[in-house]
Scaffold this active site. Structure first.
Site, PDB file in Angstrom:
ATOM      1  N   SER A 135      40.385  38.875  52.017  1.00 22.12           N
ATOM      2  CA  SER A 135      41.126  40.043  52.481  1.00 22.12           C
ATOM      3  C   SER A 135      41.397  39.889  53.977  1.00 22.12           C
ATOM      4  CB  SER A 135      40.346  41.322  52.149  1.00 22.12           C
ATOM      5  OG  SER A 135      41.170  42.455  52.274  1.00 22.12           O
TER       6      SER A 135
ATOM      7  N   GLU B 148      45.636  42.413  42.362  1.00 21.60           N
ATOM      8  CA  GLU B 148      45.103  42.725  43.688  1.00 21.60           C
ATOM      9  C   GLU B 148      45.088  44.222  43.983  1.00 21.60           C
ATOM     10  OE1 GLU B 148      43.730  40.804  45.910  1.00 21.60           O
ATOM     11  OE2 GLU B 148      44.537  38.779  45.784  1.00 21.60           O
TER      12      GLU B 148
ATOM     13  N   HIS C 144      41.306  43.095  43.517  1.00 27.66           N
ATOM     14  CA  HIS C 144      40.927  42.730  44.879  1.00 27.66           C
ATOM     15  C   HIS C 144      39.433  42.942  45.079  1.00 27.66           C
ATOM     16  CE1 HIS C 144      41.921  41.950  49.076  1.00 27.66           C
ATOM     17  NE2 HIS C 144      41.154  42.959  49.431  1.00 27.66           N
TER      18      HIS C 144
END
Length: 514
Positions: free
Chosen positions: A196, A324, A420
Site C-alpha cells: 500500500s 483491492e 487490499h
C-alpha cells in the site's frame, strides 16, 4: 522450582554491537530467532530537528536494551490509530526492529526490510502483524522500520525539505547498510518490501537518488499510485495550516505539539470533497498526503525513473490484489449498495482520458454499478500503478516478476474476496495477529497456511537469489503468478484494464486551476 532453576530456563540475552553502541536482544519469542526491537537509526526529529532531514543517532555508552518497540510516530485517527499512539511523550519514533536466525557477522543471510503502509498517515512497525520472527525463520534477516507520517513526514512546507518520510526510509536503509552484517545479514543482498503506502514508498525509493545502492532488490505490493505535484502538495499544506490558523511553514507548524498535528490532517480529510474542483482524484478516498515529485529528493515519478533505466540493476517483484477496493467499500459503508450515480461519479473522476468512463463500460459490458465502481477505484489507486511499475521496469531494461493475489479471504463471511491488505498476514505468516488477520477467518485454515508458506518461500527466495519461483514478466505473454490454492501462472490476466490505461502517463497529480 528454585529461583536458580527458574532463571536458567530463560533464554540467554543476545548482544550485538552497532555503529552507535551495543544492543541487547532476546530469544524469548520464536525458537531459534533473536529479536532486537526499538533500535534508533536517527535522532528524534523534534526540537531543532523538527521538520528537518533525519540525523544519525548519537552513540550511547554501555549496552542498550532492545526488548521493546519504539513509540509510533503521530497517527491520524483512521482505524483508531491515534488512540494506539496515545500522544506518548517519547518522541523517539525513528527506530528499526531486527529478527535474525544467526546474529553472527559470518552468516551473510539475505535481508528483508519492511516499510509499513497506511496511506502515509497511519502505520507503525510495532503492529503485531509485522512481527518478523516467522519470516526470518525461513533463512533471512528481517528488519521493520518507522518513518514520519502525515504533516510531519509529507506536508510540503516552506523552510523544510520535501518528503521527510522518504528521507527517514533512506536513513533506515543506511543504518541497515552499516550495521546489518553484525546481525548476520548480507549488506549486499538487501531487499526492501512494503504494501500500500509501503509499496508506494518502495516505488518512490527506486526513483530517489539518495537511495541508489542501498538495496539490491525490491518488492512493491499493491503500490499506492498517488504522487503529488508541488502545486497540489502546497495547496493541501495550506489547507492544513488554515485549520490551525497558521502559515504553511516549518516555523509555524513547529509551534504545534506533534501529537496535535494529525487532527489538522483529519479535519482536511473530513472536508476533502469540498476541494474536488482543485484536487481532483485524491478527494475520492480521501488522500491528503503522498510523496511529492519535488525535483530534488524525488526528481521524477517512479514510472518515469524506471522507464529511463533507474531500476536496471535492481531486481523487482510487483504484486497486486484482484479485489483491492472491496475492503474500502466495506469501511465506507457502500459494499453491496453502490448506485449507478456513485459508479458514474467514480468513473468520470478516476478513469483515464476524456472518454475513460465510456471505455470502462464498453470493456466490461456485463458489469453492474458495483463492479464498475470497485474496478475503477482498484485500478486507479493500486492495480494499474502496480502493473505499470512492472511495465516501466521492463521497458527500462530491468528484470521484473509479477504476482496477483486471487485467493478469496474466508473471513468476515467471505465477502471481501482477494482484498487490499490480505497479503500482509500471508507474507509474514502471522495469520492470527492484528487487524488483517480478521480477513483470514478461523484457524486452522489449511489453505491460508499453505498459501502463506508458499509466499514466504517466494519472498525469501527472491531476496536471496532474485527468483521467486515463476517466470519473469516479459513483453508478449506478460506472465503473472496467481497467488491462490493451487497457484497458477496466467498470461496477462488484467489485460482489459491494462489496455484501458496503456496511454496514461502516471504523471504527478496536479492542482487543478482551470
Amino acid at each position: 522450582m528454585s529461583a536458580a532453576a527458574s532463571s536458567t530456563s530463560q533464554p540467554a540475552p543476545v548482544t550485538v554491537t552497532t555503529t552507535a553502541g551495543a544492543v541487547r536482544g532476546s530469544r524469548a519469542g520464536r525458537p531459534g530467532i533473536a529479536a532486537f526491537l526499538g533500535i534508533p537509526y536517527a535522532e528524534p526529529p523534534v526540537g531543532p530537528l523538527r521538520f528537518a532531514a533525519p540525523q544519525p543517532a548519537r552513540p550511547w555508552d554501555g549496552v542498550r536494551d532492545a526488548g521493546a518497540y519504539g513509540p509510533p510516530p503521530p497517527q491520524a485517527g483512521a482505524l483508531g490509530m491515534d488512540v494506539l499512539a496515545g500522544g506518548d511523550a517519547d518522541e523517539s519514533w525513528l527506530t528499526v526492529n531486527v529478527w535474525t536466525p544467526e546474529p553472527d557477522p559470518g552468516a551473510r543471510l539475505p535481508v528483508l526490510v519492511w516499510i509499513p503502509g497506511g496511506a502515509y498517515v497511519i502505520g507503525t512497525a510495532a503492529l503485531p502483524e509485522y512481527d518478523g520472527a516467522l519470516l526470518a525463520s525461513g533463512g533471512a534477516v528481517v528488519v521493520t522500520l518507522n518513518y514520519r507520517l502525515g504533516i510531519e513526514g509529507f506536508a510540503l512546507l516552506d523552510g523544510a525539505p520535501a518528503n521527510r518520510g522518504l528521507l527517514d526510509q533512506v536513513a533506515a536503509l543506511e543504518w541497515v547498510r552499516d550495521n546489518i552484517a553484525a546481525f548476520g545479514g548480507d549488506p549486499d543482498r538487501v531487499t526492501v518490501f512494503g504494501q500500500s503506502a509501503g509499496g508506494g514508498s518502495v516505488a518512490a525509493l527506486l526513483a530517489v537518488p539518495r537511495a541508489a545502492g542501498l538495496f539490491r532488490r525490491a518488492v512493491a505490493q499493491s503500490v499506492q499510485g498517488t504522487f503529488f505535484s508541488p502545486e497540489l502538495a502546497a495547496d493541501v499544506a495550506a489547507a492544513c495550516a488554515a485549520e490551525l490558523g497558521l502559515r504553511p511553514t516549518a516555523a509555524d507548524f513547529a509551534t504545534v505539539h506533534p501529537a496535535r498535528l494529525p487532527a489538522a490532517g483529519d479535519a482536511v480529510s473530513a472536508k476533502i470533497a469540498g476541494w474536488r474542483d482543485q484536487w481532483g482524484p485524491i478527494t475520492s478516498r480521501p488522500i491528503p498526503f503522498a510523496p511529492v515529485v519535488d525535483g530534488e529528493v524525488l526528481p521524477v515519478t517512479p514510472w518515469q525513473a524506471l522507464a529511463a533505466g533507474a531500476g536496471r540493476d535492481v531486481g523487482l517483484l510487483v504484486t497486486l490484489a484482484r479485489d483491492e477496493h472491496r475492503l474500502f467499500s466495506l469501511i465506507d459503508g457502500v459494499l453491496g449498495q453502490v448506485s449507478e450515480e456513485q459508479a458514474d461519479t467514480a468513473l468520470h473522476l478516476l478513469a483515464p482520458g476524456p472518454d475513460g468512463a465510456r471505455r470502462y463500460r464498453e470493456a466490461q459490458p456485463g458489469a453492474g454499478p458495483e463492479e464498475l465502481y470497485e474496478l475503477v477505484n482498484s485500478d486507479w489507486l493500486f492495480r494499474m500503478p502496480s502493473l505499470f511499475l512492472a511495465e516501466a521496469q521492463r521497458a527500462g531494461g530491468g528484470r521484473v516478476h509479477v504476482a496477483e493475489l486471487t485467493w478469496s479471504a474466508p473471513g468476515l463471511g467471505g465477502i471481501l474476496g482477494a482484498c487490499h491488505g490480505l497479503d500482509v498476514p500471508l507474507v509474514f505468516g502471522n495469520l492470527a495477529a492484528g487487524q488483517p488477520a480478521a480477513l483470514i477467518g478461523d484457524l486452522p485454515n489449511p489453505e491460508a497456511e499453505a498459501l502463506s508458506a508458499a509466499m514466504r518461500t517466494a519472498w525469501t527466495s527472491f531476496a536471496a537469489h532474485g527468483d521467486p519461483g515463476w517466470p519473469a514478466y516479459e513483453a508478449g505473454q506478460r506472465l503473472v503468478r496467481l497467488l491462490d490454492v493451487p497457484p497458477a501462472v496466467a498470461a496477462d490476466p488484467e489485460g482489459p484494464s491494462r489496455r484501458l490505461w496503456q496511454d496514461h502517463a502516471f504523471a504527478p497529480l496536479p492542482l487543478i486551476t482551470g
